[in-house]
Write a protein that holds these residues in place. Structure first.
Motif, mmCIF file in Angstrom:
data_model
loop_
_atom_site.group_PDB
_atom_site.id
_atom_site.type_symbol
_atom_site.label_atom_id
_atom_site.label_comp_id
_atom_site.label_asym_id
_atom_site.label_seq_id
_atom_site.Cartn_x
_atom_site.Cartn_y
_atom_site.Cartn_z
ATOM 1 N N LEU A 38 0.818 -1.104 0.006
ATOM 2 C CA LEU A 38 0.005 -0.176 0.193
ATOM 3 C C LEU A 38 0.597 1.380 0.027
ATOM 4 O O LEU A 38 0.619 2.318 -0.640
ATOM 5 C CB LEU A 38 -0.687 0.196 1.171
ATOM 6 C CG LEU A 38 -1.942 1.141 1.195
ATOM 7 C CD1 LEU A 38 -2.897 1.020 -0.061
ATOM 8 C CD2 LEU A 38 -2.794 1.030 2.589
ATOM 9 N N SER A 39 2.008 1.151 0.744
ATOM 10 C CA SER A 39 2.807 2.512 0.664
ATOM 11 C C SER A 39 3.460 2.699 -0.563
ATOM 12 O O SER A 39 3.492 3.879 -1.060
ATOM 13 C CB SER A 39 3.907 2.060 1.618
ATOM 14 O OG SER A 39 5.167 3.105 1.519
ATOM 15 N N ASP A 40 3.865 1.533 -1.549
ATOM 16 C CA ASP A 40 4.201 1.617 -2.841
ATOM 17 C C ASP A 40 3.053 2.373 -3.644
ATOM 18 O O ASP A 40 3.536 3.329 -4.455
ATOM 19 C CB ASP A 40 4.756 0.423 -3.376
ATOM 20 C CG ASP A 40 5.906 -0.361 -2.727
ATOM 21 O OD1 ASP A 40 6.676 0.459 -2.048
ATOM 22 O OD2 ASP A 40 5.615 -1.741 -2.743
ATOM 23 N N ALA A 41 1.915 1.895 -3.253
ATOM 24 C CA ALA A 41 0.798 2.643 -4.273
ATOM 25 C C ALA A 41 0.684 4.072 -4.120
ATOM 26 O O ALA A 41 0.354 4.677 -4.977
ATOM 27 C CB ALA A 41 -0.520 1.741 -3.907
ATOM 28 N N HIS A 42 0.983 4.415 -2.755
ATOM 29 C CA HIS A 42 0.747 5.854 -2.511
ATOM 30 C C HIS A 42 2.104 6.650 -2.902
ATOM 31 O O HIS A 42 1.765 7.935 -3.210
ATOM 32 C CB HIS A 42 0.517 6.200 -1.153
ATOM 33 C CG HIS A 42 -0.996 5.701 -0.466
ATOM 34 N ND1 HIS A 42 -2.019 6.229 -0.827
ATOM 35 C CD2 HIS A 42 -1.159 4.635 0.473
ATOM 36 C CE1 HIS A 42 -3.112 5.674 -0.508
ATOM 37 N NE2 HIS A 42 -2.556 4.657 0.381
ATOM 38 N N SER A 43 3.235 5.880 -2.948
ATOM 39 C CA SER A 43 4.310 6.700 -3.519
ATOM 40 C C SER A 43 4.464 6.746 -4.912
ATOM 41 O O SER A 43 5.454 7.477 -5.389
ATOM 42 C CB SER A 43 5.389 6.409 -2.837
ATOM 43 O OG SER A 43 5.781 5.058 -3.119
ATOM 44 N N THR A 44 3.707 6.157 -5.728
ATOM 45 C CA THR A 44 3.956 5.906 -7.113
ATOM 46 C C THR A 44 3.372 7.234 -7.741
ATOM 47 O O THR A 44 2.156 7.477 -7.599
ATOM 48 C CB THR A 44 3.250 4.576 -7.680
ATOM 49 O OG1 THR A 44 3.656 3.455 -6.973
ATOM 50 C CG2 THR A 44 3.485 4.633 -9.083
#
Length: 66
Positions: free
Chosen positions: A8-14
Motif C-alpha cells: 500500500l505504501s508503494d501505491a501511495h508513493s507511485t
C-alpha cells in the motif's frame, strides 16, 4: 526467486500521469506521434499543478512555466 511484493505504501508513493483516450485513438489512426501524446499529457499535468497551487494570473489563467 526473490520477489518484492507491491505494498500500500508503494501505491501511495507511485507517480503517474493520466492520458486522454482520444489521444490514444488519434495515435491508433497514426495522426499524431507518441512524443506528441507525451508532451500534451505532461503539459496538461503541469497546468493542473499550477491550478492546484493557485498559480494563476489576474485573468484566471495559469502562469507560464519557467
Amino acid at each position: 526467486m526473490n520477489t518484492k511484493r507491491y505494498t500500500l505504501s508503494d501505491a501511495h508513493s507511485t507517480q503517474f500521469i493520466n492520458s486522454r483516450k482520444w489521444l490514444v485513438a488519434l495515435r491508433v489512426e497514426a495522426e499524431i506521434s507518441n512524443e506528441a501524446i507525451l508532451l500534451y499529457t505532461y503539459l496538461r499535468d503541469r497546468v493542473q499543478l499550477s491550478i492546484t497551487n493557485k498559480w494563476i494570473d489576474d485573468n484566471g489563467g495559469s502562469l507560464p512555466l519557467l
